[in-house]
Scaffold this active site. Structure first.
Site, PDB file in Angstrom:
ATOM      1  N   SER A 346       0.837  -1.191   0.000  1.00  0.00           N
ATOM      2  CA  SER A 346       0.000   0.000   0.000  1.00  0.00           C
ATOM      3  C   SER A 346       0.871   1.239   0.000  1.00  0.00           C
ATOM      4  O   SER A 346       2.088   1.182   0.164  1.00  0.00           O
ATOM      5  CB  SER A 346      -0.914   0.002   1.218  1.00  0.00           C
ATOM      6  OG  SER A 346      -0.151   0.264   2.373  1.00  0.00           O
ATOM      7  N   LYS A 347       0.221   2.322  -0.185  1.00  0.00           N
ATOM      8  CA  LYS A 347       0.868   3.618  -0.286  1.00  0.00           C
ATOM      9  C   LYS A 347       1.939   3.853   0.780  1.00  0.00           C
ATOM     10  O   LYS A 347       2.977   4.449   0.529  1.00  0.00           O
ATOM     11  CB  LYS A 347      -0.220   4.679  -0.120  1.00  0.00           C
ATOM     12  CG  LYS A 347      -0.031   5.895  -0.981  1.00  0.00           C
ATOM     13  CD  LYS A 347      -1.291   6.749  -0.879  1.00  0.00           C
ATOM     14  CE  LYS A 347      -1.274   7.886  -1.877  1.00  0.00           C
ATOM     15  NZ  LYS A 347      -2.566   8.559  -1.984  1.00  0.00           N
TER      16      LYS A 347
END
Length: 572
Positions: A346-347
């Site tokens: 994820s980011k």
RNA sequence: GACCCUAUCGUCCAGCGGUUAGGACACUGCCCUUUCACGGCGGUAACCGGGGUUCGAAUCCCCGUAGGGUCGCCA
């Protein structure tokens, strides 16, 4: 059995025949009669002969035909396997001898009776020119997985001589900005993935190249409205509470995927409740699934290469294409990139954003090379592969179906391979840039000094962000002596260092060769090993226990700095 | 909850019915070396489990299990 054939065609390796071979049925056998013994020959003579085949011929049905499909299509040998065909099984007593060289065996994985003809690649229709696209949403960062998707599209376009289109999916105006678009453009440019069609600037209303634009979805509103209208008028969509819903098929949809194979996507329980999905919101804005299909259709996209997270939704897309009366493009869903621990990247995860690599001294060609090896590999097993060859070798069928974990260590190694092979000028440029990012201003020093300093680092670092720690001492006024350094500077070590200092001061020529001689002579006169001289000297001059070649580093530093640092260490 | 995909060393890949299961990264032993790297020669390490098909299964089939994905008026 065309036995005569074998005899008349001297040298020619006999006859091709089918035999039942294991569960998957037929094998093509090629016999070398000279090598057959009597029992084997008898067996062979009982086989049905065939013509027009060779070992290795694809009788195919491609290997991605799924079992589900196979069941439906009436398995050739389960149903047809009579006692008769059974007798053609290769007996265990004969098999070893066949394998020993009297015969070559090729067992196709799947054979369907109606396909018992050699696939002829020349009679396939002239393929349309490939058009692929990368369609990111400008969210403010470019995910490493997105970068690989872009890369695979680009590679496929270049491999096939097709067209690589860049389309910006900026449907959600609120969270898009030109900066966010620039992150994508800069990232792709950094990687070297040039697009044949698409925006030239981050401005949605700005210039672009290609005649299928606009390439920003925000500029394509009329197209979507027109397409919605078309569906509405043909009764394929309907209004519901202000929104427009598409009438989705209530049965499983077949997705033919070049990577995954044939996938029959059934409705989920929720979709059973409400199969029709919204294509236009009550505020008049179209949703992703719709615009994506409309754009692909209107831009003439032939192959959709994208992350596997879109696989399930592809049923909707296929249905939409069919509603528009056209064949859907070919799909190739590529596996996802996961974190080292197998979780979704994820980011927030380190290295999830491409900017991480741009900012930490990675060479783009190394990143590209590494990314290309995630979910794909060339048959020859090579790993360090120039882009040109990547383009030549890359193809869709070789793409794997399972997700890959991102291995930062291997990327670093790969990067090191490229850094080592890099021209000196490029090395200087990247080094200076990365050093500056670490707060080390090389501009304060003469160019010749900087280059000489960096020359001692060539081939020593894997990623440039390591450089500040490795060679930072060249560009600071004082070296910081940490606990480890001080511990190394024992009274005895200081005594030796003092002697070395004086030797250095007395040197006529201050260069690597003379320094080495001086150090070794000093060691000899003290009756100690060279290492005992080397370490205190290194710590005094660099503050570290390891680094570039000592003598060269001293030469680059110059007598003045070296003596000053030795003095500083002696009084520390 | 439903649907879909996937499963070989710690990691990335090879393998597509018969292999001593191969390579790379990482780890590690030795050599080279003033340090650190590089390089060279070795080593440790894997077919998720259970059934089935077959003379023979890491390879084909089924069932489990595990991981991932998807079911939005997000993209």
């Amino acid at each position: 059995m065309r036995n005569a054939n074998a005899e008349t065609d001297a040298g020619a390796h006999g006859v091709f025949a089918f035999a039942h071979h294991g569960r998957d049925g037929l094998a093509i056998l090629r016999f070398d009669f000279a090598a057959l013994d009597e029992e084997v020959e008898q067996f062979v003579n009982g086989l049905p002969s065939v013509g027009g085949f060779q070992i290795g011929d694809d009788l195919l049905f491609p290997k991605n035909v799924r079992e589900r499909h196979r069941k439906k299509t009436a398995s050739p040998f389960r149903s047809k396997q009579t006692a008769d065909s059974r007798t053609n099984s290769i007996p265990s007593s004969i098999c070893p001898r066949l394998m020993a060289g009297a015969c070559h065996v090729w067992t196709p994985r799947i054979i369907l009776p109606q396909h018992l003809s050699v696939a002829n690649p020349t009679n396939t229709a002239q393929p349309m020119s490939v058009r692929v696209r990368f369609a990111p949403s400008p969210t403010g960062y470019l995910h490493i997985g997105g970068a690989r998707t872009a890369l695979f599209n680009w590679l496929y376009a270049r491999h096939t001589g097709g067209t690589f289109v860049l389309r910006v999916e900026d449907t959600d105006a609120a969270r898009n900005s030109q900066e966010a678009v620039n992150v994508i453009l800069d990232g792709l440019r950094w990687l070297g993935l040039d697009w044949d069609e698409g925006p030239l600037t981050a401005d949605a209303t700005g210039p672009s190249k290609g005649d299928r634009g606009p390439y920003f979805q925000s500029q394509r509103k009329e197209n979507y409205a027109r397409r919605v209208e078309a569906l509405l008028s043909r009764g394929l969509a309907y209004e519901s509470e202000g929104a427009v819903r598409f009438k989705m098929a209530r049965e499983p949809v077949l997705i033919r995927d070049l990577v995954v194979g044939d996938v029959t996507r059934a409705l989920t329980d929720r979709e059973e409740q409400e199969p029709d999905f919204v294509i236009m919101r009550s505020d008049g804005s179209p949703v992703f699934h719709f615009v994506n299909v409309v754009d692909d259709l209107e831009m003439g996209i032939t192959h959709v290469i994208r992350g596997e997270d879109h696989l399930s939704n592809t049923a909707k897309h296929v249905a939409l294409f069919q509603a528009f009366g056209v064949e859907p493009p070919k799909y190739a869903h590529i596996p996802l990139i996961l974190n080292a621990d197998g979780s979704k990247m994820s980011k927030r995860d380190t290295g999830a954003a491409l900017t991480y690599y741009m900012e930490n001294g990675y060479a783009p060609e190394a990143v590209v090379n590494y990314l290309s090896l995630l979910g794909w590999s060339p048959k020859d097993g090579r790993e360090v592969i120039p882009l040109k060859e990547l383009v030549e070798m890359f193809d869709l069928p070789q793409i794997l179906r399972h997700n890959a974990r991102f291995d930062h260590e291997k990327l670093k190694w790969m990067n090191g391979e490229y850094v080592r092979a890099m021209p000196a000028d490029r090395f200087y440029e990247m080094a200076v840039h990365t050093l500056a990012r670490a707060g080390l201003d090389t501009n304060r020093f003469p160019t010749a000094y900087v280059k000489a300093a960096l020359d001692t680092c060539l081939g020593k670092v894997r990623i440039f962000s390591e450089l500040a720690g490795y060679a930072g001492f060249y560009f600071t006024d004082q070296v910081a002596l940490d606990a480890e350094a001080l511990a190394a500077l024992t009274p005895e070590a200081r005594e030796r260092l003092k002697r070395l200092r004086d030797a250095c001061a007395a040197l006529a020529e201050f260069n690597a060769v003379s320094l080495e001689t001086a150090l070794k002579e000093t060691a000899k006169s003290l009756g100690v090993k060279n290492g005992l001289m080397v370490h205190p000297c290194r710590f005094a001059c660099t503050g570290k226990g390891s680094g570039p070649s000592l003598y060269h580093l001293l030469e680059v530093l110059g007598r003045e700095r070296v003596l000053a640092r030795m003095d500083a260490a002696l009084s520390a």
